[in-house]
Design an enzyme around this catalytic site. Structure first.
Site, PDB file in Angstrom:
ATOM      1  N   ASN A 184       0.803  -1.227   0.000  1.00 10.54           N
ATOM      2  CA  ASN A 184       0.000   0.000   0.000  1.00 10.54           C
ATOM      3  C   ASN A 184       0.834   1.274   0.000  1.00 10.54           C
ATOM      4  OD1 ASN A 184      -2.413   1.803   0.760  1.00 10.54           O
ATOM      5  ND2 ASN A 184      -0.985   2.083   2.478  1.00 10.54           N
ATOM      6  N   TYR A 191       3.932  10.145  -9.996  1.00 12.94           N
ATOM      7  CA  TYR A 191       2.851   9.328  -9.425  1.00 12.94           C
ATOM      8  C   TYR A 191       2.135   8.545 -10.520  1.00 12.94           C
ATOM      9  CZ  TYR A 191      -0.936   8.089  -6.221  1.00 12.94           C
ATOM     10  OH  TYR A 191      -1.832   7.400  -5.437  1.00 12.94           O
ATOM     11  N   LYS A 227       2.493   4.492 -10.692  1.00  7.42           N
ATOM     12  CA  LYS A 227       1.284   3.703 -10.433  1.00  7.42           C
ATOM     13  C   LYS A 227       0.866   2.891 -11.658  1.00  7.42           C
ATOM     14  CE  LYS A 227       0.438   4.684  -6.112  1.00  7.42           C
ATOM     15  NZ  LYS A 227       0.461   3.625  -5.072  1.00  7.42           N
TER      16      LYS A 227
END
Lengths: 251, 91
Positions: free
Chosen positions: A94, A159, A163
């Protein structure tokens, strides 16, 4: 939600100190799992919260620490986790950071590398170690946290790109680990009401909400519910998938 | 003496070399003869899946946790002996 979905299971959750990670920790223990968290640093208030959750749900929560930007520390944490018995059934990668909100032409490569180190490389290193234990058990569920930004470029270059890379890693691992009975999936949340989400301007939050057919941003508990599904045997024939939990961003 | 107990006590009395050979014969399902010449992908059973079974067998037999770099470097029976030494296991 006390479904006992995960009773008797052991889960490892990274970055459980707050936000989506904390919600996943809370949901997993509500579902009966023992949880080993890997956080960046110790926090007495968090530890106290863990003791309360243990008492409330009759489970065990243990903590270890790593700076996820430091490969050596991640490996040390992996070794510590591998030494714990019983071996984990579930791993939730996570932990994540969102570094830059600048245009990519104004983003330093250092910031891009930092996000990849935390969002992708630390997860790969931890999964390398823990999946070997799962291989012996011939079972396991590994969950990566991707993002809707992987699909729509809705965040900084570091990001969005890291991701998206997480999805590639999860799919490759699903291919390699399927023969050992280990499932690997990714969650792709939309904008979520967390500290990380709060750095998004009010105008951008309103725009994100308007793009979702459900007309709002996500609560951390809603991402945690999807994680519980992927962690549990309810999803026993689901692997190599990306589950978008974004309120229906369809256009 | 019950068979299971006899098996356990025999395992305890094995030398490190015997345990090491045992890991290869059991994980890769090969006979002990010629095991010392084995190399990664030199026999059908020593593929990537067999490799991870071998690593698990070695870790269990000697109570160690191998680093990823060493797992990658474990390319032959001989090479494995040097790697075991890093973990304080003399073969």
């Amino acid at each position: 939600m006390g479904l006992d979905l995960l009773r008797g299971k052991v889960a490892v959750v990274t970055g459980a100190h707050r936000g989506i990670g904390l919600a996943i920790l809370e949901r997993f223990v509500q579902c009966g799992a023992d949880v080993r968290v890997v956080n960046r640093r110790a926090d007495p208030a968090f530890s106290e919260r863990c003791r309360a959750l243990e008492q409330e749900h009759g489970v065990r929560i243990s903590e270890c620490f790593a700076d996820f930007e430091d490969e050596a520390q991640v490996k040390d944490a992996a070794r510590a986790l591998c030494a714990m018995k019983p071996a984990p059934d579930i791993l939730v990668n996570n932990v994540g950071i969102a570094g830059s909100t600048m245009m990519f032409t104004m983003t330093k490569m250092e910031a891009v590398r930092r996000s990849f180190e935390v969002n992708l490389f630390s997860a790969i290193a931890l999964t390398q170690a823990l999946s070997r234990q799962m291989m012996r058990q011939k079972r396991g569920s590994i969950i990566f946290l991707s993002s809707s930004a992987a699909f729509d470029g809705g965040a900084g270059i570091d990001y969005s790109a890291s991701k998206a890379a997480v999805i590639g890693a999860a799919r490759r691992m699903a291919v390699e680990l399927g023969k050992f009975g280990i499932r690997v999936n990714a969650l792709a949340p939309g904008l979520t009401r967390t500290d990380m989400g709060a750095v998004t301007s009010q105008a951008d939050q309103a725009q994100a909400a308007s793009r979702a057919v459900l007309g709002r941003i996500a609560e951390p508990s809603e991402i945690a519910d999807a994680a519980a599904f992927l962690a549990s045997d309810l999803s026993r024939f689901v692997t190599g998938q990306v589950l978008r939990v974004d309120g229906g961003i369809l256009r | 003496m019950p068979e299971a107990f006899r098996h356990e006590s025999r395992k305890k009395s094995m030398t490190n070399k015997e345990k090491y050979i045992n890991c290869f014969t059991q994980a890769l399902e090969v006979p002990a003869e010629g095991v010392e010449k084995l190399e990664y992908q030199g026999v059908e059973s020593w593929d990537s899946v067999g490799h991870m079974s071998l690593v698990a067998a070695l870790e269990d037999a000697f109570g160690i946790q191998m680093d990823t770099d060493d797992i990658v470097d474990l390319s032959s029976f001989e090479k494995g002996i040097a790697i075991m030494k890093k973990y304080g296991v003399e073969i």
